[in-house]
Design an enzyme around this catalytic site. Structure first.
Site, PDB file in Angstrom:
ATOM      1  N   LYS A 283     -14.482 -30.086 -31.922  1.00 38.89           N
ATOM      2  CA  LYS A 283     -15.851 -30.519 -31.668  1.00 38.89           C
ATOM      3  C   LYS A 283     -16.402 -29.822 -30.423  1.00 38.89           C
ATOM      4  CE  LYS A 283     -14.894 -35.255 -33.307  1.00 38.89           C
ATOM      5  NZ  LYS A 283     -15.848 -35.353 -34.438  1.00 38.89           N
ATOM      6  N   ARG A 357     -10.462 -39.727 -43.309  1.00 39.11           N
ATOM      7  CA  ARG A 357     -10.242 -39.984 -44.738  1.00 39.11           C
ATOM      8  C   ARG A 357      -8.807 -39.674 -45.149  1.00 39.11           C
ATOM      9  NH1 ARG A 357     -15.068 -36.060 -46.157  1.00 39.11           N
ATOM     10  NH2 ARG A 357     -15.683 -37.108 -44.237  1.00 39.11           N
TER      11      ARG A 357
END
Length: 506
Positions: A283, A357
Protein backbone atom coordinates in the site's frame (compact mmCIF):
# COMPACT_ATOMS: atom_id res chain seq x y z
CA UNK A 1 -18.20 5.69 35.85
CA UNK A 2 -20.78 4.51 38.36
CA UNK A 3 -24.50 4.57 37.67
CA UNK A 4 -27.28 4.61 40.23
CA UNK A 5 -31.05 4.91 40.03
CA UNK A 6 -33.45 6.60 42.44
CA UNK A 7 -37.07 7.68 42.67
CA UNK A 8 -37.83 10.99 40.95
CA UNK A 9 -38.51 13.79 43.40
CA UNK A 10 -37.43 17.39 43.47
CA UNK A 11 -36.57 17.20 47.14
CA UNK A 12 -33.89 14.55 46.48
CA UNK A 13 -32.75 16.14 43.23
CA UNK A 14 -32.28 19.61 44.66
CA UNK A 15 -30.20 18.40 47.55
CA UNK A 16 -27.56 16.70 45.41
CA UNK A 17 -24.21 18.31 44.58
CA UNK A 18 -23.15 19.24 41.09
CA UNK A 19 -25.47 19.60 38.16
CA UNK A 20 -29.03 18.43 37.49
CA UNK A 21 -29.98 17.49 33.93
CA UNK A 22 -33.62 17.75 32.92
CA UNK A 23 -35.16 16.23 29.79
CA UNK A 24 -37.18 18.54 27.56
CA UNK A 25 -39.34 17.55 24.59
CA UNK A 26 -39.97 19.55 21.42
CA UNK A 27 -41.77 22.88 21.88
CA UNK A 28 -40.03 23.28 25.27
CA UNK A 29 -42.31 20.67 26.78
CA UNK A 30 -41.34 19.78 30.35
CA UNK A 31 -42.64 16.82 32.32
CA UNK A 32 -44.50 17.26 35.60
CA UNK A 33 -41.35 17.51 37.73
CA UNK A 34 -39.66 19.77 35.21
CA UNK A 35 -42.60 22.10 35.40
CA UNK A 36 -42.43 22.03 39.18
CA UNK A 37 -38.73 22.91 39.06
CA UNK A 38 -39.50 25.78 36.70
CA UNK A 39 -42.04 27.11 39.21
CA UNK A 40 -39.57 26.82 42.09
CA UNK A 41 -37.06 28.85 40.11
CA UNK A 42 -39.59 31.55 39.32
CA UNK A 43 -39.86 30.55 35.66
CA UNK A 44 -36.09 30.66 35.11
CA UNK A 45 -36.11 27.55 32.91
CA UNK A 46 -38.80 28.89 30.59
CA UNK A 47 -37.10 32.30 30.30
CA UNK A 48 -33.71 30.73 29.57
CA UNK A 49 -35.15 28.48 26.88
CA UNK A 50 -36.89 31.41 25.21
CA UNK A 51 -33.81 33.64 25.37
CA UNK A 52 -31.54 30.94 23.94
CA UNK A 53 -34.10 29.79 21.37
CA UNK A 54 -33.83 26.34 22.85
CA UNK A 55 -36.70 24.21 21.51
CA UNK A 56 -36.02 20.74 22.89
CA UNK A 57 -35.03 19.02 19.66
CA UNK A 58 -33.08 15.79 20.11
CA UNK A 59 -29.60 16.21 21.62
CA UNK A 60 -29.94 20.01 21.94
CA UNK A 61 -28.50 21.25 25.24
CA UNK A 62 -28.66 24.39 27.33
CA UNK A 63 -26.74 24.97 30.56
CA UNK A 64 -27.77 27.65 33.03
CA UNK A 65 -26.67 28.71 36.47
CA UNK A 66 -29.23 27.60 38.99
CA UNK A 67 -31.08 30.42 40.81
CA UNK A 68 -30.20 30.78 44.47
CA UNK A 69 -32.27 28.83 46.93
CA UNK A 70 -32.71 25.61 44.94
CA UNK A 71 -29.58 23.83 46.20
CA UNK A 72 -27.98 23.34 42.79
CA UNK A 73 -24.97 24.73 41.00
CA UNK A 74 -26.30 24.42 37.47
CA UNK A 75 -29.19 22.99 35.49
CA UNK A 76 -28.64 21.28 32.14
CA UNK A 77 -31.59 21.08 29.79
CA UNK A 78 -31.33 18.31 27.18
CA UNK A 79 -33.71 17.88 24.27
CA UNK A 80 -35.32 14.53 23.50
CA UNK A 81 -37.30 15.58 20.42
CA UNK A 82 -40.94 14.81 19.73
CA UNK A 83 -42.49 12.70 22.48
CA UNK A 84 -44.18 10.29 20.06
CA UNK A 85 -40.89 9.67 18.23
CA UNK A 86 -38.81 8.76 21.28
CA UNK A 87 -37.20 5.31 20.92
CA UNK A 88 -34.49 3.41 22.72
CA UNK A 89 -31.98 4.75 20.16
CA UNK A 90 -33.20 8.30 20.83
CA UNK A 91 -32.59 7.88 24.54
CA UNK A 92 -29.20 6.25 24.03
CA UNK A 93 -28.22 9.26 21.94
CA UNK A 94 -29.48 11.57 24.70
CA UNK A 95 -27.37 9.60 27.17
CA UNK A 96 -24.30 10.09 25.00
CA UNK A 97 -24.99 13.81 24.74
CA UNK A 98 -25.43 14.04 28.49
CA UNK A 99 -22.13 12.32 29.12
CA UNK A 100 -20.17 14.61 26.80
CA UNK A 101 -21.64 17.71 28.45
CA UNK A 102 -21.52 16.50 32.04
CA UNK A 103 -18.02 15.03 31.76
CA UNK A 104 -16.69 18.58 31.38
CA UNK A 105 -18.70 19.92 34.28
CA UNK A 106 -17.69 17.89 37.32
CA UNK A 107 -17.46 14.48 38.89
CA UNK A 108 -21.10 13.94 39.91
CA UNK A 109 -24.45 14.69 38.31
CA UNK A 110 -28.11 13.69 38.34
CA UNK A 111 -30.57 13.29 35.48
CA UNK A 112 -34.27 13.91 35.96
CA UNK A 113 -35.81 11.45 33.48
CA UNK A 114 -39.11 13.25 33.15
CA UNK A 115 -40.60 12.58 29.74
CA UNK A 116 -43.92 14.09 28.67
CA UNK A 117 -47.13 12.19 28.00
CA UNK A 118 -47.16 10.32 24.71
CA UNK A 119 -43.59 9.08 24.94
CA UNK A 120 -43.26 5.43 23.94
CA UNK A 121 -40.59 4.82 26.58
CA UNK A 122 -40.79 6.29 30.06
CA UNK A 123 -39.72 5.53 33.61
CA UNK A 124 -37.40 2.59 34.22
CA UNK A 125 -36.96 1.63 30.55
CA UNK A 126 -36.08 5.19 29.56
CA UNK A 127 -33.62 5.63 32.42
CA UNK A 128 -31.82 2.38 31.56
CA UNK A 129 -31.44 3.37 27.90
CA UNK A 130 -30.11 6.83 28.78
CA UNK A 131 -27.57 5.26 31.14
CA UNK A 132 -26.58 2.76 28.43
CA UNK A 133 -25.98 5.58 25.94
CA UNK A 134 -23.86 7.45 28.48
CA UNK A 135 -21.82 4.32 29.18
CA UNK A 136 -21.19 3.65 25.48
CA UNK A 137 -20.12 7.25 24.88
CA UNK A 138 -17.82 7.26 27.93
CA UNK A 139 -15.30 4.93 26.26
CA UNK A 140 -11.75 6.26 26.13
CA UNK A 141 -8.57 4.64 24.89
CA UNK A 142 -5.84 6.73 26.45
CA UNK A 143 -3.62 4.17 28.16
CA UNK A 144 -0.54 5.38 26.29
CA UNK A 145 -1.01 9.13 26.92
CA UNK A 146 1.51 9.55 29.74
CA UNK A 147 1.80 13.34 29.42
CA UNK A 148 -1.91 13.78 30.03
CA UNK A 149 -1.72 11.63 33.15
CA UNK A 150 1.20 13.65 34.51
CA UNK A 151 -0.74 16.86 33.90
CA UNK A 152 -3.79 15.48 35.69
CA UNK A 153 -1.75 14.92 38.84
CA UNK A 154 -0.97 18.63 38.97
CA UNK A 155 -4.41 19.83 37.93
CA UNK A 156 -7.12 17.13 37.81
CA UNK A 157 -9.45 17.37 34.85
CA UNK A 158 -13.20 17.33 35.51
CA UNK A 159 -14.48 13.85 34.75
CA UNK A 160 -17.87 12.39 35.46
CA UNK A 161 -17.49 9.68 38.09
CA UNK A 162 -21.12 9.13 39.12
CA UNK A 163 -24.39 9.59 37.31
CA UNK A 164 -27.69 9.21 39.16
CA UNK A 165 -30.84 8.77 37.11
CA UNK A 166 -34.07 9.83 38.78
CA UNK A 167 -37.01 7.90 37.32
CA UNK A 168 -40.06 5.88 38.29
CA UNK A 169 -39.27 2.21 38.88
CA UNK A 170 -35.69 2.65 40.06
CA UNK A 171 -35.30 -1.06 40.91
CA UNK A 172 -36.55 -2.09 37.47
CA UNK A 173 -34.24 0.44 35.85
CA UNK A 174 -31.27 -1.01 37.74
CA UNK A 175 -32.10 -4.52 36.51
CA UNK A 176 -32.62 -3.37 32.92
CA UNK A 177 -29.38 -1.44 32.93
CA UNK A 178 -27.43 -4.40 34.32
CA UNK A 179 -28.15 -6.33 31.10
CA UNK A 180 -27.21 -3.37 28.93
CA UNK A 181 -24.08 -2.78 30.98
CA UNK A 182 -22.97 -6.34 30.23
CA UNK A 183 -23.38 -5.66 26.53
CA UNK A 184 -21.36 -2.46 26.91
CA UNK A 185 -18.56 -4.53 28.47
CA UNK A 186 -18.43 -6.64 25.29
CA UNK A 187 -18.42 -3.52 23.13
CA UNK A 188 -15.55 -2.04 25.15
CA UNK A 189 -13.60 -5.31 24.96
CA UNK A 190 -13.90 -5.15 21.17
CA UNK A 191 -12.97 -1.47 21.00
CA UNK A 192 -9.87 -2.13 23.09
CA UNK A 193 -8.69 -4.87 20.74
CA UNK A 194 -9.14 -2.71 17.65
CA UNK A 195 -7.56 0.36 19.27
CA UNK A 196 -4.32 -1.35 20.28
CA UNK A 197 -1.31 -0.75 17.99
CA UNK A 198 0.08 -3.56 15.87
CA UNK A 199 3.20 -3.91 18.01
CA UNK A 200 0.89 -4.92 20.86
CA UNK A 201 -1.79 -6.84 18.96
CA UNK A 202 -0.43 -9.42 16.53
CA UNK A 203 -1.60 -12.99 15.83
CA UNK A 204 -0.09 -14.60 18.93
CA UNK A 205 -1.09 -11.84 21.37
CA UNK A 206 -4.60 -11.47 19.97
CA UNK A 207 -5.09 -15.22 20.30
CA UNK A 208 -3.94 -15.01 23.92
CA UNK A 209 -6.46 -12.24 24.64
CA UNK A 210 -9.33 -14.50 23.63
CA UNK A 211 -8.54 -16.69 26.64
CA UNK A 212 -10.29 -14.07 28.78
CA UNK A 213 -13.54 -15.52 27.44
CA UNK A 214 -12.91 -18.74 29.33
CA UNK A 215 -13.95 -16.93 32.52
CA UNK A 216 -17.39 -16.48 30.93
CA UNK A 217 -17.77 -20.15 30.03
CA UNK A 218 -16.45 -20.07 26.46
CA UNK A 219 -14.22 -22.93 25.33
CA UNK A 220 -11.19 -21.46 23.56
CA UNK A 221 -8.93 -23.51 21.27
CA UNK A 222 -5.93 -21.92 19.58
CA UNK A 223 -4.75 -23.64 16.39
CA UNK A 224 -1.03 -23.01 15.90
CA UNK A 225 0.93 -23.12 12.60
CA UNK A 226 1.83 -26.82 12.80
CA UNK A 227 -1.86 -27.72 13.16
CA UNK A 228 -2.87 -25.30 10.40
CA UNK A 229 -0.34 -26.84 8.01
CA UNK A 230 -1.56 -30.33 8.88
CA UNK A 231 -5.17 -29.29 8.22
CA UNK A 232 -4.18 -27.78 4.88
CA UNK A 233 -5.06 -24.11 5.39
CA UNK A 234 -2.84 -23.05 2.51
CA UNK A 235 -4.79 -19.89 1.68
CA UNK A 236 -4.51 -18.46 5.19
CA UNK A 237 -0.90 -19.56 5.68
CA UNK A 238 0.12 -17.98 2.39
CA UNK A 239 -0.91 -14.56 3.69
CA UNK A 240 1.09 -15.01 6.89
CA UNK A 241 4.31 -16.37 5.40
CA UNK A 242 6.01 -12.97 5.02
CA UNK A 243 5.71 -12.03 8.69
CA UNK A 244 7.85 -12.85 11.71
CA UNK A 245 4.54 -13.38 13.54
CA UNK A 246 3.08 -16.74 12.60
CA UNK A 247 -0.62 -17.32 11.97
CA UNK A 248 -3.17 -18.46 14.49
CA UNK A 249 -6.78 -19.57 14.19
CA UNK A 250 -8.88 -19.28 17.32
CA UNK A 251 -12.00 -21.39 17.80
CA UNK A 252 -14.40 -20.19 20.50
CA UNK A 253 -17.34 -22.40 21.49
CA UNK A 254 -20.26 -21.36 23.63
CA UNK A 255 -22.98 -23.90 24.41
CA UNK A 256 -25.96 -22.11 25.93
CA UNK A 257 -28.61 -24.41 24.50
CA UNK A 258 -27.49 -27.75 25.83
CA UNK A 259 -31.05 -29.07 26.14
CA UNK A 260 -32.26 -27.86 22.76
CA UNK A 261 -33.52 -30.22 20.09
CA UNK A 262 -31.32 -28.65 17.41
CA UNK A 263 -27.73 -28.57 18.66
CA UNK A 264 -26.24 -27.02 15.52
CA UNK A 265 -24.42 -23.81 16.40
CA UNK A 266 -24.54 -20.43 14.78
CA UNK A 267 -21.10 -19.76 13.30
CA UNK A 268 -19.46 -16.33 13.34
CA UNK A 269 -16.23 -15.96 11.37
CA UNK A 270 -13.91 -12.95 11.50
CA UNK A 271 -11.02 -11.63 9.44
CA UNK A 272 -8.09 -10.90 11.75
CA UNK A 273 -5.31 -9.24 9.76
CA UNK A 274 -3.56 -7.57 12.69
CA UNK A 275 -1.63 -5.33 10.33
CA UNK A 276 -1.95 -5.08 6.57
CA UNK A 277 0.87 -3.54 4.58
CA UNK A 278 -0.57 -5.08 1.43
CA UNK A 279 2.35 -7.50 1.28
CA UNK A 280 4.37 -7.42 -1.93
CA UNK A 281 1.48 -5.46 -3.49
CA UNK A 282 2.33 -2.84 -0.90
CA UNK A 283 0.00 0.00 0.00
CA UNK A 284 0.97 3.67 -0.13
CA UNK A 285 2.40 5.20 3.03
CA UNK A 286 -0.45 7.68 3.55
CA UNK A 287 -2.90 6.27 6.06
CA UNK A 288 -1.17 2.91 6.40
CA UNK A 289 -1.21 3.34 10.19
CA UNK A 290 -4.96 2.73 10.00
CA UNK A 291 -4.28 -0.85 8.97
CA UNK A 292 -3.92 -1.84 12.61
CA UNK A 293 -7.71 -2.16 12.57
CA UNK A 294 -7.81 -4.58 9.66
CA UNK A 295 -8.56 -7.18 12.34
CA UNK A 296 -11.88 -5.45 13.13
CA UNK A 297 -13.95 -8.40 11.92
CA UNK A 298 -12.19 -10.79 14.27
CA UNK A 299 -12.60 -8.34 17.17
CA UNK A 300 -16.33 -8.15 16.49
CA UNK A 301 -16.62 -11.92 16.55
CA UNK A 302 -14.66 -12.09 19.81
CA UNK A 303 -16.85 -9.36 21.28
CA UNK A 304 -20.01 -11.14 20.15
CA UNK A 305 -18.95 -14.33 21.88
CA UNK A 306 -18.23 -12.22 24.98
CA UNK A 307 -21.73 -10.70 24.83
CA UNK A 308 -23.55 -14.00 24.35
CA UNK A 309 -21.67 -15.81 27.10
CA UNK A 310 -21.87 -12.93 29.58
CA UNK A 311 -25.65 -12.75 29.36
CA UNK A 312 -25.97 -16.55 29.19
CA UNK A 313 -27.78 -16.51 25.88
CA UNK A 314 -29.86 -19.63 25.15
CA UNK A 315 -28.02 -20.52 21.99
CA UNK A 316 -25.10 -22.59 20.75
CA UNK A 317 -22.50 -20.49 18.96
CA UNK A 318 -19.01 -20.91 17.58
CA UNK A 319 -16.68 -18.05 16.76
CA UNK A 320 -13.72 -18.62 14.45
CA UNK A 321 -11.10 -15.96 13.73
CA UNK A 322 -8.17 -16.23 11.36
CA UNK A 323 -5.24 -14.18 12.65
CA UNK A 324 -2.37 -13.19 10.38
CA UNK A 325 -0.05 -10.27 9.68
CA UNK A 326 0.42 -9.33 6.01
CA UNK A 327 4.02 -8.18 5.57
CA UNK A 328 6.51 -7.88 2.69
CA UNK A 329 9.74 -9.82 3.10
CA UNK A 330 11.94 -12.37 1.38
CA UNK A 331 9.50 -15.09 2.38
CA UNK A 332 6.32 -13.20 1.48
CA UNK A 333 3.73 -14.47 -0.95
CA UNK A 334 4.26 -13.15 -4.49
CA UNK A 335 1.69 -12.00 -7.05
CA UNK A 336 1.13 -14.99 -9.32
CA UNK A 337 1.63 -17.60 -6.60
CA UNK A 338 -0.94 -20.40 -6.51
CA UNK A 339 -2.08 -21.77 -3.16
CA UNK A 340 -4.30 -24.69 -2.22
CA UNK A 341 -7.06 -23.85 0.24
CA UNK A 342 -8.48 -26.11 2.95
CA UNK A 343 -11.36 -26.90 0.61
CA UNK A 344 -8.93 -28.29 -1.97
CA UNK A 345 -9.70 -25.47 -4.39
CA UNK A 346 -6.69 -23.66 -5.82
CA UNK A 347 -6.30 -19.88 -5.89
CA UNK A 348 -4.04 -17.74 -8.03
CA UNK A 349 -2.97 -14.77 -5.92
CA UNK A 350 -2.95 -11.84 -8.34
CA UNK A 351 -2.87 -9.14 -5.65
CA UNK A 352 -1.41 -9.83 -2.21
CA UNK A 353 -3.41 -6.89 -0.84
CA UNK A 354 -6.62 -8.87 -1.40
CA UNK A 355 -5.61 -11.08 1.51
CA UNK A 356 -8.63 -11.03 3.83
CA UNK A 357 -10.69 -13.23 1.54
CA UNK A 358 -7.89 -15.84 1.58
CA UNK A 359 -8.01 -15.92 5.36
CA UNK A 360 -11.80 -16.17 5.44
CA UNK A 361 -11.88 -18.87 2.77
CA UNK A 362 -10.13 -21.39 5.00
CA UNK A 363 -12.02 -20.33 8.13
CA UNK A 364 -15.42 -20.59 6.41
CA UNK A 365 -14.61 -24.05 5.15
CA UNK A 366 -13.34 -25.15 8.55
CA UNK A 367 -16.49 -23.86 10.24
CA UNK A 368 -18.90 -25.75 8.01
CA UNK A 369 -16.80 -28.90 7.80
CA UNK A 370 -16.18 -29.30 11.53
CA UNK A 371 -19.27 -27.80 13.16
CA UNK A 372 -22.06 -28.30 10.59
CA UNK A 373 -23.56 -24.95 11.61
CA UNK A 374 -27.14 -23.78 11.22
CA UNK A 375 -25.81 -20.67 9.47
CA UNK A 376 -22.58 -18.74 8.98
CA UNK A 377 -21.96 -15.00 9.21
CA UNK A 378 -18.55 -13.55 8.44
CA UNK A 379 -17.40 -10.02 9.21
CA UNK A 380 -14.41 -8.33 7.63
CA UNK A 381 -12.86 -5.01 6.76
CA UNK A 382 -12.65 -6.55 3.33
CA UNK A 383 -12.69 -3.84 0.65
CA UNK A 384 -12.11 -0.14 0.19
CA UNK A 385 -14.71 -0.39 -2.57
CA UNK A 386 -17.47 -0.69 0.04
CA UNK A 387 -16.53 2.79 1.30
CA UNK A 388 -16.84 4.13 -2.24
CA UNK A 389 -20.31 2.58 -2.46
CA UNK A 390 -21.71 3.24 1.03
CA UNK A 391 -19.39 5.69 2.74
CA UNK A 392 -19.24 5.39 6.50
CA UNK A 393 -22.98 5.10 7.11
CA UNK A 394 -23.80 1.49 6.25
CA UNK A 395 -21.96 -1.81 6.25
CA UNK A 396 -22.26 -3.88 3.09
CA UNK A 397 -24.34 -7.05 3.30
CA UNK A 398 -24.13 -10.03 0.96
CA UNK A 399 -26.03 -13.27 1.44
CA UNK A 400 -27.13 -16.49 -0.22
CA UNK A 401 -30.30 -16.60 1.90
CA UNK A 402 -33.05 -13.94 1.85
CA UNK A 403 -34.41 -14.68 5.32
CA UNK A 404 -30.97 -14.42 6.89
CA UNK A 405 -30.35 -11.12 5.10
CA UNK A 406 -33.72 -9.72 6.20
CA UNK A 407 -33.18 -10.73 9.82
CA UNK A 408 -29.70 -9.22 9.96
CA UNK A 409 -30.99 -6.00 8.40
CA UNK A 410 -33.81 -5.81 10.93
CA UNK A 411 -31.44 -6.36 13.84
CA UNK A 412 -29.09 -3.70 12.53
CA UNK A 413 -31.86 -1.09 12.32
CA UNK A 414 -32.91 -1.80 15.90
CA UNK A 415 -29.46 -1.05 17.29
CA UNK A 416 -28.46 1.74 14.94
CA UNK A 417 -25.97 -0.33 12.93
CA UNK A 418 -27.51 -0.33 9.45
CA UNK A 419 -26.71 -2.77 6.68
CA UNK A 420 -27.26 -2.38 2.94
CA UNK A 421 -27.60 -5.49 0.84
CA UNK A 422 -25.75 -5.64 -2.47
CA UNK A 423 -26.34 -8.08 -5.35
CA UNK A 424 -24.54 -11.30 -6.18
CA UNK A 425 -24.83 -13.40 -9.35
CA UNK A 426 -22.94 -15.51 -11.88
CA UNK A 427 -21.90 -12.51 -13.97
CA UNK A 428 -19.85 -11.16 -11.06
CA UNK A 429 -18.54 -14.65 -10.30
CA UNK A 430 -16.98 -14.90 -13.76
CA UNK A 431 -14.70 -12.01 -12.78
CA UNK A 432 -12.54 -14.37 -10.70
CA UNK A 433 -12.08 -17.08 -13.32
CA UNK A 434 -8.48 -17.78 -14.41
CA UNK A 435 -6.87 -20.42 -16.64
CA UNK A 436 -4.10 -21.00 -14.08
CA UNK A 437 -6.19 -22.21 -11.11
CA UNK A 438 -9.73 -22.77 -9.88
CA UNK A 439 -10.04 -19.03 -9.26
CA UNK A 440 -8.03 -15.87 -8.70
CA UNK A 441 -8.35 -13.59 -5.69
CA UNK A 442 -9.34 -10.38 -7.50
CA UNK A 443 -11.55 -9.46 -10.41
CA UNK A 444 -10.52 -8.69 -13.96
CA UNK A 445 -10.72 -4.94 -13.47
CA UNK A 446 -14.40 -4.49 -14.18
CA UNK A 447 -15.21 -2.73 -10.90
CA UNK A 448 -17.67 -3.93 -8.25
CA UNK A 449 -14.75 -4.89 -5.99
CA UNK A 450 -16.88 -5.55 -2.91
CA UNK A 451 -19.26 -7.80 -4.82
CA UNK A 452 -16.41 -9.72 -6.44
CA UNK A 453 -14.89 -10.23 -2.98
CA UNK A 454 -18.19 -11.66 -1.75
CA UNK A 455 -18.44 -13.93 -4.81
CA UNK A 456 -14.99 -15.27 -3.97
CA UNK A 457 -16.10 -16.12 -0.42
CA UNK A 458 -19.29 -17.77 -1.65
CA UNK A 459 -17.19 -20.46 -3.35
CA UNK A 460 -16.24 -21.71 0.14
CA UNK A 461 -19.75 -21.84 1.56
CA UNK A 462 -21.65 -24.58 -0.29
CA UNK A 463 -25.33 -24.69 0.73
CA UNK A 464 -25.10 -23.36 4.30
CA UNK A 465 -27.17 -20.18 4.86
CA UNK A 466 -24.47 -17.52 4.82
CA UNK A 467 -24.01 -13.78 5.06
CA UNK A 468 -20.92 -11.65 4.57
CA UNK A 469 -20.76 -8.22 6.22
CA UNK A 470 -18.13 -5.85 4.88
CA UNK A 471 -17.39 -3.41 7.72
CA UNK A 472 -14.47 -1.55 6.14
CA UNK A 473 -16.33 1.76 6.25
CA UNK A 474 -17.75 1.46 9.76
CA UNK A 475 -15.15 -0.34 11.89
CA UNK A 476 -13.42 2.93 12.76
CA UNK A 477 -15.22 6.21 13.44
CA UNK A 478 -13.48 9.23 11.94
CA UNK A 479 -15.46 11.61 14.19
CA UNK A 480 -17.43 11.49 17.41
CA UNK A 481 -20.94 10.07 17.22
CA UNK A 482 -23.84 9.92 19.66
CA UNK A 483 -22.69 6.75 21.41
CA UNK A 484 -19.44 6.07 19.54
CA UNK A 485 -16.46 8.32 20.26
CA UNK A 486 -13.88 8.79 17.53
CA UNK A 487 -11.94 5.56 17.10
CA UNK A 488 -12.89 1.90 17.20
CA UNK A 489 -16.65 1.48 16.85
CA UNK A 490 -17.16 -2.24 17.61
CA UNK A 491 -19.69 -2.24 14.77
CA UNK A 492 -21.49 -5.56 14.66
CA UNK A 493 -21.35 -6.64 18.30
CA UNK A 494 -24.71 -5.12 19.21
CA UNK A 495 -26.13 -6.13 15.83
CA UNK A 496 -25.23 -9.80 16.18
CA UNK A 497 -26.30 -9.90 19.83
CA UNK A 498 -29.74 -8.54 18.84
CA UNK A 499 -29.89 -10.90 15.84
CA UNK A 500 -29.37 -13.88 18.14
CA UNK A 501 -31.84 -12.59 20.75
CA UNK A 502 -34.60 -11.87 18.24
CA UNK A 503 -34.31 -14.85 15.91
CA UNK A 504 -32.33 -17.71 17.43
CA UNK A 505 -32.65 -17.97 21.19
CA UNK A 506 -34.88 -20.74 22.48
Amino acid sequence: MKFSFAKPSLSSALGKPGILAVTVATDRSLGALGQELDQKTGGALARAMAAARFTGKKDETLTLLAPSGVGLERVLLVGVGKAEEITDLTLQSVGGTLFVTLDKAGDEASVLVDLPEGAALTGAAAAAEIAFGARLRSYKFDKYKTNDKKAEKKEPKPSLGKLTLLADGADEAKKAFAKLDTLADAVFFTRDLVSEPANVIYPESLADRTKALEDLGVEVEILEPKKLRKLGMGALLGVAQGSAHEARVVVMRYNGNGDGEDQRPLAFIGKGVTFDTGGISIKGAAGMEDMKWDMGGSATVIGTMHALAARKAKVNAVGIVGLVENMPSGTAQRPGDIVTSLSGQTIEVINTDAEGRLVLADCLWYAQDVFKPKLMIDLATLTGAIIVALGHEHAGLFANNDELAQNLTAAGLKVGQPLWRLPMNDAYDKEIETPAADMKNVGSGGGAGSIVGAQFLKRFVNDVPWAHIDIAGVAWAKKDGATVPKGASAFGVRLLDRFVADFHEV
